[in-house]
Scaffold this active site. Structure first.
Site, PDB file in Angstrom:
ATOM      1  N   LEU A 210       0.797  -1.291   0.059  1.00  0.00           N
ATOM      2  CA  LEU A 210      -0.046   0.033  -0.012  1.00  0.00           C
ATOM      3  C   LEU A 210       0.785   1.452   0.046  1.00  0.00           C
ATOM      4  CD1 LEU A 210      -2.841  -0.683   2.613  1.00  0.00           C
ATOM      5  CD2 LEU A 210      -3.099  -0.598   0.198  1.00  0.00           C
ATOM      6  N   HIS A 211       0.656   2.163  -0.953  1.00  0.00           N
ATOM      7  CA  HIS A 211       1.202   3.410  -0.739  1.00  0.00           C
ATOM      8  C   HIS A 211       0.552   4.611  -1.490  1.00  0.00           C
ATOM      9  CE1 HIS A 211       2.368   2.443  -4.927  1.00  0.00           C
ATOM     10  NE2 HIS A 211       2.655   3.662  -5.078  1.00  0.00           N
ATOM     11  N   ARG A 212      -0.255   4.366  -2.359  1.00  0.00           N
ATOM     12  CA  ARG A 212      -1.177   5.264  -2.865  1.00  0.00           C
ATOM     13  C   ARG A 212      -1.981   6.261  -1.993  1.00  0.00           C
ATOM     14  NH1 ARG A 212      -0.149   5.480  -8.496  1.00  0.00           N
ATOM     15  NH2 ARG A 212       0.300   3.473  -9.219  1.00  0.00           N
ATOM     16  N   ASP A 288      -1.754  -1.577  -4.288  1.00  0.00           N
ATOM     17  CA  ASP A 288      -2.381  -0.322  -5.382  1.00  0.00           C
ATOM     18  C   ASP A 288      -1.291   0.054  -6.183  1.00  0.00           C
ATOM     19  OD1 ASP A 288      -0.562   0.755  -3.667  1.00  0.00           O
ATOM     20  OD2 ASP A 288      -2.222   1.977  -2.213  1.00  0.00           O
TER      21      ASP A 288
END
Length: 372
Positions: A210-212, A288
């Site tokens: 996850l990083h968005r 993501d």
């Protein structure tokens, strides 16, 4: 020829292109510029070493900042490098701020620009990457596409046919070249003090990234996702290499306790070979990341994308990827479906490990025509 990288995904994309240019029958002189956009120097060094990239000829040392400040600093520092090196062409890859910044500087200076991974569209202008993609393609002279839909997008935006080249996916070139070198998951876990028994057994494990901003910047959305993942981990262990930005958001939102489930294995950011090993052996990947959607497609590993859209629709069309957003019910339904039905789908046309060779052939032909 100047090749530009700025963030970790760029490294995997530029490595095969540089190798192909240097191994051409008449080798092309290539210089590597690293903008320093990615602020984790230790991870940068690991990626360069694992991918066999030479040390950058130029490091602009920009570091982390807002989109506007970072883009401006890259442009300011890249301009004198461009003047000094005087390349025939500037090769940019992907869709990060470095991609657009260096493409704009080159175009304004009258230098040719080649964009690797052109034409991908999410049609979501709230994503900074989408703005970078669209603007870079408008100033590029040579546009190298990974899939037919990207070609259609460029035609629809008025790009001349002669500038567009369907070549395949350089990310897959890198994946296929390094597949046998991937670090086994048990070794990666043990290296970070985790008992490999957590993921061993017939049930396998899920890999999560996850990083968005849409997922990690809103505390309510992040809490919903982490709670959903915690519930999933009751059935299947979840391995979660945590992006530094995501780690900061988890702590700021007070979600550390939710991450404490025994079957959520929290790891620091990993090198390419460690990530490849975890991805290849996973029962399922939840992400993501745009690049992981492509890599799982090539590996035949089911992917659930935690976004409302994708700029890589071919991964959905080929049957390997499902788009579910951040809604817990959609996520749980997709996970149940994949766990019940296993891997499905096909590898797209031209994702054969030779995209960089096709890019090289076009660039060499272009250089020869320019010389003539």
């Amino acid at each position: 020829m100047l090749c530009v990288v700025g963030a970790r995904p760029n490294f995997m994309k530029i490595a095969p292109v540089m190798r192909a240019l240097r191994e051409a029958p008449e080798p092309v002189r290539v210089r590597l510029v690293h903008t320093g956009q990615h602020y984790d120097e230790a991870m940068k060094d690991a990626f360069f070493r694992q991918l066999g990239l030479p040390e950058p000829d130029v490091d602009l040392g920009v570091g982390s900042a807002s989109h506007a400040v970072q883009t401006a600093q890259i442009m300011e520092r890249f301009e004198p490098v461009l003047e000094r090196e005087d390349p025939a062409c500037v090769v940019v890859v992907g869709d990060v701020n470095s991609t657009l910044a260096c493409a704009l500087v080159a175009a304004k200076a009258g230098r040719a620009v080649a964009h690797v991974e052109a034409g991908l569209r999410s049609f979501d202008r709230t994503m900074p990457e989408e703005v970078n993609r669209v603007l870079t393609d408008q100033v590029a002279d040579l546009l190298f596409c990974t899939e037919p839909r990207a070609v259609e997008n460029l035609r629809g935006e008025g790009i001349e046919e002669g500038r567009i080249h369907l070549v395949g996916n350089v990310m897959i070139d890198t994946l296929l070249r390094h597949r046998e070198l991937a670090v086994p998951p048990a070794r990666t876990l043990a290296r970070h003090g985790v008992d490999p028994a957590v993921i061993e057994g017939a049930e396998g494990y899920i890999l999560l990234t996850l990083h968005r901003p849409a997922n990690v910047d809103d505390p309510a959305v992040l809490r919903r996702l982490i709670k959903t993942v915690r519930g999933i981990s009751d059935a299947v262990p979840v391995v979660f290499p945590v992006h530094p930005r995501t780690a900061a958001r988890i702590e700021a939102a007070g979600l550390g306790d939710l991450m404490g489930a025994r079957r959520i294995v929290r790891l620091p950011p990993l090198g390419y070979l460690e990530t490849l090993g975890l991805m290849a052996e996973a029962r399922l990947v939840m992400t993501d990341s745009g690049g992981m959607q492509e890599e799982t497609t090539a590996l035949g590993v089911p992917c659930i994308t935690l976004r409302e859209n994708t700029e890589r629709p071919i991964t959905v069309e080929q049957g390997t990827n499902r788009i579910v957003g951040s809604d817990p019910n959609r996520i749980l339904a997709a996970v149940d479906h994949v766990l019940a039905n296993g891997a499905q789908g096909r590898v797209p046309q031209l994702w054969d490990g030779r995209a960089a060779e096709r890019i090289r052939d076009v660039l060499v032909s272009w250089l020869n025509g320019r010389a003539g």
